[in-house]
Design an enzyme around this catalytic site. Structure first.
Site, PDB file in Angstrom:
ATOM      1  N   THR A   1     -60.550 118.492  26.892  1.00  0.00           N
ATOM      2  CA  THR A   1     -59.681 117.202  27.015  1.00  0.00           C
ATOM      3  C   THR A   1     -60.476 116.140  27.217  1.00  0.00           C
ATOM      4  O   THR A   1     -60.134 115.085  26.311  1.00  0.00           O
ATOM      5  CB  THR A   1     -58.741 117.360  27.997  1.00  0.00           C
ATOM      6  OG1 THR A   1     -58.026 118.525  28.104  1.00  0.00           O
ATOM      7  CG2 THR A   1     -57.918 116.249  28.474  1.00  0.00           C
TER       8      THR A   1
ATOM      9  N   ASN B   1     -54.652 127.402  18.306  1.00  0.00           N
ATOM     10  CA  ASN B   1     -54.480 128.070  19.522  1.00  0.00           C
ATOM     11  C   ASN B   1     -53.296 129.039  19.637  1.00  0.00           C
ATOM     12  O   ASN B   1     -53.400 130.438  20.265  1.00  0.00           O
ATOM     13  CB  ASN B   1     -54.578 127.310  20.871  1.00  0.00           C
ATOM     14  CG  ASN B   1     -53.459 126.132  20.692  1.00  0.00           C
ATOM     15  OD1 ASN B   1     -53.199 125.319  19.913  1.00  0.00           O
ATOM     16  ND2 ASN B   1     -52.696 126.189  21.855  1.00  0.00           N
TER      17      ASN B   1
ATOM     18  N   GLN C   1     -60.862 126.787  19.717  1.00  0.00           N
ATOM     19  CA  GLN C   1     -60.782 128.238  19.362  1.00  0.00           C
ATOM     20  C   GLN C   1     -61.796 128.791  18.249  1.00  0.00           C
ATOM     21  O   GLN C   1     -61.744 129.932  17.960  1.00  0.00           O
ATOM     22  CB  GLN C   1     -59.571 128.471  18.958  1.00  0.00           C
ATOM     23  CG  GLN C   1     -58.303 127.993  19.949  1.00  0.00           C
ATOM     24  CD  GLN C   1     -58.288 128.919  20.904  1.00  0.00           C
ATOM     25  OE1 GLN C   1     -58.671 130.175  20.991  1.00  0.00           O
ATOM     26  NE2 GLN C   1     -57.838 128.489  22.310  1.00  0.00           N
TER      27      GLN C   1
ATOM     28  N   SER D   1     -64.818 123.757  24.466  1.00  0.00           N
ATOM     29  CA  SER D   1     -64.487 124.159  25.840  1.00  0.00           C
ATOM     30  C   SER D   1     -64.979 125.374  26.143  1.00  0.00           C
ATOM     31  O   SER D   1     -65.078 126.359  25.379  1.00  0.00           O
ATOM     32  CB  SER D   1     -62.936 124.233  26.075  1.00  0.00           C
ATOM     33  OG  SER D   1     -62.906 124.490  27.357  1.00  0.00           O
TER      34      SER D   1
ATOM     35  N   HIS E   1     -64.558 127.424  28.765  1.00  0.00           N
ATOM     36  CA  HIS E   1     -63.812 128.814  29.116  1.00  0.00           C
ATOM     37  C   HIS E   1     -62.870 129.532  28.441  1.00  0.00           C
ATOM     38  O   HIS E   1     -62.307 130.448  28.771  1.00  0.00           O
ATOM     39  CB  HIS E   1     -62.566 128.058  30.626  1.00  0.00           C
ATOM     40  CG  HIS E   1     -61.576 127.460  30.113  1.00  0.00           C
ATOM     41  ND1 HIS E   1     -60.369 127.992  29.941  1.00  0.00           N
ATOM     42  CD2 HIS E   1     -61.283 126.053  29.584  1.00  0.00           C
ATOM     43  CE1 HIS E   1     -59.429 127.188  29.518  1.00  0.00           C
ATOM     44  NE2 HIS E   1     -59.904 125.916  29.446  1.00  0.00           N
TER      45      HIS E   1
ATOM     46  N   THR F   1     -73.480 113.247  37.725  1.00  0.00           N
ATOM     47  CA  THR F   1     -74.313 114.393  37.811  1.00  0.00           C
ATOM     48  C   THR F   1     -73.894 115.432  37.061  1.00  0.00           C
ATOM     49  O   THR F   1     -72.647 116.116  36.953  1.00  0.00           O
ATOM     50  CB  THR F   1     -74.592 114.860  39.191  1.00  0.00           C
ATOM     51  OG1 THR F   1     -74.898 113.686  40.024  1.00  0.00           O
ATOM     52  CG2 THR F   1     -75.679 116.019  39.212  1.00  0.00           C
TER      53      THR F   1
ATOM     54  N   CYS G   1     -40.869 129.465  29.301  1.00  0.00           N
ATOM     55  CA  CYS G   1     -39.746 130.448  30.062  1.00  0.00           C
ATOM     56  C   CYS G   1     -39.030 129.848  31.177  1.00  0.00           C
ATOM     57  O   CYS G   1     -39.498 129.437  32.199  1.00  0.00           O
ATOM     58  CB  CYS G   1     -40.634 131.615  30.533  1.00  0.00           C
ATOM     59  SG  CYS G   1     -41.629 132.422  29.334  1.00  0.00           S
TER      60      CYS G   1
END
Length: 747
Positions: free
Chosen positions: A82, A168, A198, A218, A220, A256, A347
């Site tokens: 992002t 994704n 991805q 990214s 993660h 940093t 959902c």
């Protein structure tokens, strides 16, 4: 409160949502820990500890260059994709403003299936920087690929083009070489951003051979920790730092550096650059795993349809839908069995679809039923086998609950006797069945639920006595018409489905009769349910809603007729008779005259015989509000927020169950209960009562629960159980607890 001292056996998790995030690899976690505890220097420090940190940082940058074929250009470490997207958009838009490319004639383009981070960033910075360009989606084909003909038409006015390497949700890979050829041929000075989140570890990237200006990544998404990523910027592409400060990263990104996160990337890059000793699988192995998983899914859902397919996809993503299923049905089923997948839609009580599949032009049922199963490139054969085994174990659960049609012996299947309430958005449909006579009746079906009803009736071997509509507007209900043709033998019936030769209908122990209750529509009836010579419930269409009154301004509506119908209904039933409407905008499930008069003071005036002019104006005002909000709503509901339910934290559960005589009320659906029993997760033995949310109406009808009964309500996430608690509280229950976070926090 300390954590429970012991637990019952919990279900081991099978995690198949790697496109959302991944676990951290052991080697990566070790590198992170080493950096945090031993090699913790600040890369900006000039002493030896800092110099070591700086060398490690630059080594990681060098590995990234090797991996991406990016000998030139910038590799900037960020907090994630992002931030990389924001930085890229700001850099490009600042350059456009300097070039005078502002105003609505300038186009900022993005793929219609792009992750929301891209279009939202374009819109935000376009407005904030006062570029005032037109932000426009590029259409995609049914395959999910960019429509290059449409892109060609848009490119002459385009100043920035944003596409994805791989989607994704669907795993669809864009043809970056073809896109580059088109973009550079038609508009060579357009800035090109490619979301590569991805792609890393799943498809080859060579930035030396393709003129991508900006590429965010990214950590993660590929077995790294959250909070670390990097951005590639092509030589000559404009760059504007998003974060200013101490001048780290050569002044390109102050703050940093996240050295533990960078150490994680270093380990991942090293694995990718050394395939012979890597934990990451070869592409052929990943395709083999995909075929195994797909075969397992087809054993559970023979009618499964893939929403994206070869040759345009990554091996690691399966996006599918099953006719007759909404995404939430499958998500709840899988989650109860400890299988973690995700849906393409939110959902909630409102059925929504996947904007990605909508953009691809796929049928609405596929969008509303989309499930994404994604595994990582470091999956092992053992993990794949366990996932397949767990998926296949759901096949008997699906057959048992008639979620799909099978050749099983219906006489050996249990019938969900009594009343079931099915919801689609705010629409309420009802199934009444008798276990002994194996007869059933359907009231107010809607088309998205038609296949579910067919599965239940045929799968359980029920005889369908009738399919009834409580009211009609301008035309017959297509769902009722279809179900009658498929499942009902009777020929002589009126337009609402009532057999002409009968004043009453018998469904085993239940007797049904009806009274005419027009007003909301000219053809309207209230269907009365009698048990043991007493009217215990009525299906009233939309003349009265839970906490609202039906409209009279639709075609054929009549305020005077509505008043007379409400008075007739009140005279026919008791104050406590359960009233079931065909719409429930406030998620209240049921009402009674006693409740309705408390919640809707206007109703009391109508029932008391007040002159029409005294209440018609207020009803018209309500209708005007409805018309502004949504023309299909059938009545106004004023929702009051009541949340006096005691929330129980998971860590407090053992003490609560040990010190009080509480019944645990499991409101998950029957297939969830079969896939994973709730007592598996409870820290102590407790009485568990299974009443699914769709069967809460039957529990009220059969008086299965007592008003003074202490109840702890549980579901998968804590949302449905909280809803059930609010419904019960409204009906007079006093001792209610809700497990916050649901079973998800106990597993």
């Amino acid at each position: 409160m300390s954590a429970p001292s012991h637990r019952c056996r919990t279900l081991a998790e099978v995690y198949l949502d790697n496109n959302a995030t991944t676990p951290v690899l052991p080697a990566v976690a070790a590198a992170v820990m080493q950096t945090m505890q031993q090699d913790f220097g600040n890369p900006s420090s000039s002493h030896s500890t800092g110099i070591k940190a700086k060398v490690a940082l630059e080594h990681t940058r060098s590995l990234a260059r090797q991996l991406l074929g990016a000998a030139t250009g910038e590799i900037i470490f960020t907090s994630g994709a992002t931030e990389g997207i924001q930085t890229s958009v700001i850099s490009a838009l600042q350059a456009l403003r300097a070039r005078g490319l502002c105003g609505p004639e300038t186009l900022l383009l993005y793929g219609a299936t792009e992750h929301k981070a891209v279009p939202e960033s374009l819109k935000y910075w376009n407005k904030l920087l006062q570029i005032n360009a037109t932000v426009q989606a590029i259409p995609v084909l049914n395959s999910g690929l960019i429509d290059t003909d449409a892109l060609r038409q848009l490119l002459p006015r385009a100043a920035m083009v944003c596409t994805m390497a791989a989607n994704n949700e669907t795993g669809v890979k864009q043809d970056l070489v073809a896109l580059e050829k088109l973009i550079r041929e038609v508009k060579p000075d357009a800035y090109w951003l490619v979301d590569c989140v991805q792609a890393l570890g799943k498809m080859s990237l060579d930035f030396a051979k393709i003129s991508i200006d900006y590429a965010p990544f990214s950590g993660h998404k590929l077995y790294g920790p959250k909070g670390i990523g990097f951005l590639y910027v092509r030589p000559g592409a404009p760059y504007q730092p998003l974060i200013a400060g101490g001048g780290q990263e050569g002044g390109l990104r102050s703050g940093t550096e996240n050295l533990p996160g960078i150490a994680a990337l270093s380990t991942i890059f090293s694995q990718l650059l050394n395939p012979e000793s890597s934990v990451f699988c070869a592409d052929a192995v990943l395709w083999h795993y995909r075929q195994q998983l797909l075969a397992a899914l087809r054993q559970v859902f023979p009618a499964l349809v893939l929403n994206s397919a070869e040759p345009h996809i990554l091996a690691t993503t399966l996006n599918f839908a099953v006719p007759g299923f909404f995404a939430k049905d499958i998500l709840d089923l899988f989650d109860a069995a400890g299988i973690r997948v995700s849906s393409g839609s939110a959902c909630s009580s409102k059925v929504t679809g996947s904007f990605v599949l909508d953009a691809m032009g796929l049928e609405r049922w596929r969008s509303e039923g989309a499930i994404r199963l994604s595994f990582g490139p470091a999956m092992t054969a053992e993990e794949c086998d366990e996932a397949c085994k767990r998926i296949v174990s759901l096949a008997p659960v699906v057959r048992q609950h008639c979620l799909v049609l099978t050749d099983a012996d219906p006489l050996n299947m249990s019938v969900a006797a009594g009343l079931s309430q099915f919801k689609y958005d705010a629409n309420c449909s009802y199934l009444l069945s008798c276990e002994h006579s194996r007869q059933a009746i359907i009231i107010d079906p809607v088309m998205p639920l038609a296949e579910r009803f067919v599965n239940i009736i045929q799968g359980q071997g029920l005889t369908l006595v009738a399919v009834l509509d409580t009211h009609l507007h301008q035309q017959a209900n297509p769902a009722s018409k279809l179900l009658r043709q498929l499942l009902v033998d009777a020929k002589d019936q009126d337009v609402t489905g009532w057999p002409l030769a009968h004043d009453t209908l018998q469904v085993g122990v239940y007797q049904l009769s009806r009274i005419a209750t027009p007003g909301h529509s000219p053809q309207a009836y209230s269907v009365l349910l009698k048990q043991a010579d007493s009217i215990t419930a009525a299906f009233i269409g939309d003349i009265l809603l839970p906490a609202g009154i039906g409209r009279t301004d639709l075609d054929g509506g009549s305020a005077m007729a509505l008043q007379q119908s409400l008075q007739l209904l009140q005279a026919t039933v008791s104050e406590q008779t359960l009233l079931f409407s065909s719409h429930d905008y406030a998620q209240r499930f049921v009402t009674t005259f006693a409740l309705a008069k408390q919640e809707t003071p206007l109703l009391q005036h109508i029932l008391a015989g007040a002159e029409q002019e005294q209440w018609q104006q207020r009803l018209n005002e309500q209708s005007a509000i409805l018309q502004q909000a949504s023309t299909h709503l059938c009545g106004l509901v004023e929702v009051s927020h009541q949340d006096a339910i005691a929330l129980v934290q998971p860590n407090d559960l053992e003490q609560l169950l040990s010190t009080q005589q509480i019944t645990v009320l499991d409101v998950r659906e029957p297939y969830e209960q079969s896939a994973g029993a709730v007592d598996t997760y409870l820290p102590v033995t407790a009485e568990v009562l299974q009443i699914p949310l769709s069967r809460l109406c039957n529990a009220m009808l059969q008086q299965q629960l007592k008003l003074d009964q202490p109840l702890l309500l549980i579901c998968r996430t804590g949302n449905r159980s909280l809803l059930a608690a609010r419904v019960l509280r409204r009906l007079g229950f006093k001792q209610l607890w809700n497990l916050q976070g649901g079973v998800a926090l106990l597993s």
